[in-house]
Design a protein around this motif. Structure first.
Motif, mmCIF file in Angstrom:
data_model
loop_
_atom_site.group_PDB
_atom_site.id
_atom_site.type_symbol
_atom_site.label_atom_id
_atom_site.label_comp_id
_atom_site.label_asym_id
_atom_site.label_seq_id
_atom_site.Cartn_x
_atom_site.Cartn_y
_atom_site.Cartn_z
ATOM 1 N N LEU A 56 7.411 30.012 -0.552
ATOM 2 C CA LEU A 56 6.310 29.628 0.578
ATOM 3 C C LEU A 56 6.783 28.942 1.905
ATOM 4 C CD1 LEU A 56 3.499 28.091 -1.597
ATOM 5 C CD2 LEU A 56 3.406 30.325 -0.310
ATOM 6 N N ALA A 60 13.496 20.408 5.287
ATOM 7 C CA ALA A 60 14.960 19.854 5.326
ATOM 8 C C ALA A 60 15.376 19.318 4.031
ATOM 9 C CB ALA A 60 14.800 18.455 6.300
ATOM 10 N N PHE A 61 14.536 19.018 3.269
ATOM 11 C CA PHE A 61 14.998 18.814 1.843
ATOM 12 C C PHE A 61 14.272 19.376 0.762
ATOM 13 C CE2 PHE A 61 15.243 14.977 4.636
ATOM 14 C CZ PHE A 61 16.602 14.706 4.623
ATOM 15 N N ASP A 139 -1.726 22.104 -4.608
ATOM 16 C CA ASP A 139 -2.616 23.231 -4.128
ATOM 17 C C ASP A 139 -1.824 24.004 -3.162
ATOM 18 O OD1 ASP A 139 -5.079 23.206 -5.150
ATOM 19 O OD2 ASP A 139 -5.910 21.527 -3.872
ATOM 20 N N ASP A 211 3.047 16.645 2.482
ATOM 21 C CA ASP A 211 4.410 16.080 2.757
ATOM 22 C C ASP A 211 4.279 14.328 3.009
ATOM 23 O OD1 ASP A 211 7.120 15.629 3.064
ATOM 24 O OD2 ASP A 211 7.255 16.794 4.938
HETATM 25 N N1 LIG Z 1 1.173 23.173 -0.658
HETATM 26 C C1 LIG Z 1 1.885 23.894 0.094
HETATM 27 N N2 LIG Z 1 1.634 25.471 0.147
HETATM 28 C C2 LIG Z 1 2.087 26.258 0.946
HETATM 29 N N3 LIG Z 1 3.134 26.020 1.750
HETATM 30 C C3 LIG Z 1 3.637 24.683 1.532
HETATM 31 C C4 LIG Z 1 3.112 23.830 0.888
HETATM 32 N N4 LIG Z 1 3.786 22.747 0.907
HETATM 33 C C5 LIG Z 1 4.864 22.876 1.768
HETATM 34 N N5 LIG Z 1 4.762 24.134 2.296
HETATM 35 C C6 LIG Z 1 5.613 25.098 2.759
HETATM 36 O O1 LIG Z 1 6.967 24.553 2.757
HETATM 37 C C7 LIG Z 1 7.738 23.843 4.093
HETATM 38 C C8 LIG Z 1 8.364 22.751 3.534
HETATM 39 O O2 LIG Z 1 7.524 21.707 2.985
HETATM 40 P P1 LIG Z 1 7.670 20.086 3.328
HETATM 41 O O3 LIG Z 1 7.220 20.054 4.697
HETATM 42 O O4 LIG Z 1 6.837 19.480 2.285
HETATM 43 O O5 LIG Z 1 9.207 19.962 2.803
HETATM 44 P P2 LIG Z 1 10.153 18.859 3.330
HETATM 45 O O6 LIG Z 1 11.587 19.152 3.151
HETATM 46 O O7 LIG Z 1 9.694 17.504 2.704
HETATM 47 O O8 LIG Z 1 9.892 18.783 4.770
HETATM 48 P P3 LIG Z 1 10.567 18.090 6.060
HETATM 49 O O9 LIG Z 1 11.465 18.998 6.674
HETATM 50 O O10 LIG Z 1 9.392 17.966 7.075
HETATM 51 O O11 LIG Z 1 11.206 16.746 5.770
HETATM 52 C C9 LIG Z 1 6.543 23.649 4.770
HETATM 53 O O12 LIG Z 1 7.016 23.707 6.107
HETATM 54 C C10 LIG Z 1 5.371 24.751 4.537
HETATM 55 O O13 LIG Z 1 5.714 25.979 5.245
#
Ligand SMILES: Nc1ncnc2c1ncn2[C@@H]1O[C@H](COP(=O)(O)OP(=O)(O)OP(=O)(O)O)[C@@H](O)[C@H]1O
Length: 381
Positions: A56, A60-61, A139, A211
């Motif tokens: 999906l 970054a992490f 979700d 997030d």
């Molecule tokens: N519940 C979800 N359903 C669908 N896609 C999701 C969901 N959660 C995250 N994503 C997708 O995954 C990507 C990464 O998720 P998230 O932002 O939670 O990761 P992160 O590594 O914590 O991000 P960041 O780069 O902001 O630190 C999001 O940009 C989104 O495209």
């Protein structure tokens, strides 16, 4: 489709995995012990119960995958595999993911992503040594706010007058729902710190904040007091000046970010689009420069005024989110009724059930009339 299986991917040797897992466990215990949140029971899920559908997204992490669990689709969030090569970053990201799980398991709001479960052994799962040993089951989102903004740009350019009016009610509703979920976090003494369009998505037409990796519980239950916390947290264009300047800050930093995100929702333009980091530091943080408003039709002026007050340089002069929600909810109802009156459609009271003001009181404060029909629906004119 395949069962989510980690046996053929990179992993740490057992002794390293145990050591890292212990460190992560200690980090997380420390935070959870100090937390005032009451965690609800969460489903404990084994990897073998999940069926992988597709990827999906990736941050970054984290890596997020669409999976099936007990016949339903969910988003599985776990750490990225490449972090196994950077153990100290892995440790930091792992604690943030676990703390995000702890917060989500304690909170419930219609505009906050819902946690359905996590890895069967909790944080201790990291001892298995795989990047995805620990995961959250969330979700799945249908689209992000960034995607929706692209759709709105098309409507602005090619849509009919009614479509543009419909878009305005959607924009208002998005601004209101974002304010509502931030307000809920603040009531729980949590500061979000990372509000941006890519951390907001849509699920069954409702906006969802996700997030919570950078969110923090405030040390004292007084959200108006400022605290010295890590500076430069979040994404620069949405970051409050006091956060960017490493000053003490409080939840009003989220109010500033809300204003920037709403500016983007309304104008469909990125704030400070051509600013370099240096320009941002000097012009925005030190001189208080703010984005220009393009000419907008009169119905937008109401929200424009609220946003302008919310990005005030002085944090204590920004309005609180509870007030913002109240005003936006009234304006949304007015715009919604207006739209229905213009398109001559009938509406159900259920469409207003999520807000506290009864539909009649909204119509009383405007020049819109409601006529109940035999079917229990209302005709608006
Ligand atoms: N519940 C979800 N359903 C669908 N896609 C999701 C969901 N959660 C995250 N994503 C997708 O995954 C990507 C990464 O998720 P998230 O932002 O939670 O990761 P992160 O590594 O914590 O991000 P960041 O780069 O902001 O630190 C999001 O940009 C989104 O495209």
């Amino acid at each position: 489709m395949s069962v989510v299986d980690t046996t053929h991917v990179q992993m740490w040797p057992r002794n390293i995995a145990h050591h890292v897992a212990e460190c992560i466990f200690r980090d997380v215990q420390d935070i959870v012990r100090r937390s005032r949140l009451n965690r609800n029971l969460t489903a404990l899920i084994e990897h073998r119960e999940l069926t992988h559908i597709r990827n999906l997204g990736q941050g970054a992490f984290s890596h997020v995958r669409l999976v099936y669990y007990q016949g339903r689709a969910f988003a599985m969030k776990h750490l990225r595999q490449d972090l196994l090569n950077r153990p100290s970053e892995f440790r930091q990201a792992a604690s943030e993911l676990a703390v995000e799980g702890h917060m989500l398991a304690s909170l419930s709001h219609p505009n906050l992503i819902k946690l359905h479960g996590w890895a069967a052994n909790g944080v201790a799962s990291f001892a298995k040594g795989y990047h995805d040993s620990f995961f959250l089951l969330l979700d799945p989102l249908e689209e992000t706010l960034e995607d929706r903004i692209e759709t709105w740009k098309q409507i602005r350019q090619f849509g009919t007058a009614v479509q543009r009016q419909e878009m305005y009610t959607q924009q208002l509703r998005a601004c209101e729902q974002i304010a509502s979920v931030l307000c809920y976090l603040h009531e729980n003494d949590i500061i979000y710190r990372d509000l941006k369009p890519s951390n907001l998505g849509f699920c069954r037409k409702e906006i969802k904040l996700y997030d919570l990796g950078l969110s923090r519980e405030l040390p004292y239950p007084d959200t108006r007091q400022s605290f010295q916390m890590s500076g430069r947290v979040g994404t620069q264009r949405y970051m409050a000046p006091e956060v960017a300047c490493h000053e003490a800050y409080n939840v009003s930093a989220d109010v500033y970010s809300w204003a920037m995100v709403c500016y983007e929702i309304l104008t469909l333009e990125r704030p400070y689009d051509r600013f370099s980091r240096e320009m941002h530091d000097t012009l925005v943080c030190k001189q208080g420069v703010r984005p220009d408003w393009p000419p907008m039709s009169p119905e937008y002026w109401y929200l424009q005024n609220i946003i302008t007050s919310a990005w005030n340089q002085t944090p204590c002069l920004r309005p609180c989110l509870a007030n913002i929600c109240h005003h936006l909810s009234q304006e949304h109802d007015r715009a919604y009724l207006q739209l229905r009156a213009e398109s001559k459609t009938i509406i159900s009271l259920d469409e207003f059930s999520y807000r506290k003001a009864p539909i009649r009181s909204v119509s009383e404060s405007t020049d819109i009339s409601l006529m109940s029909t035999e079917t229990g629906l209302y005709r608006v004119f």
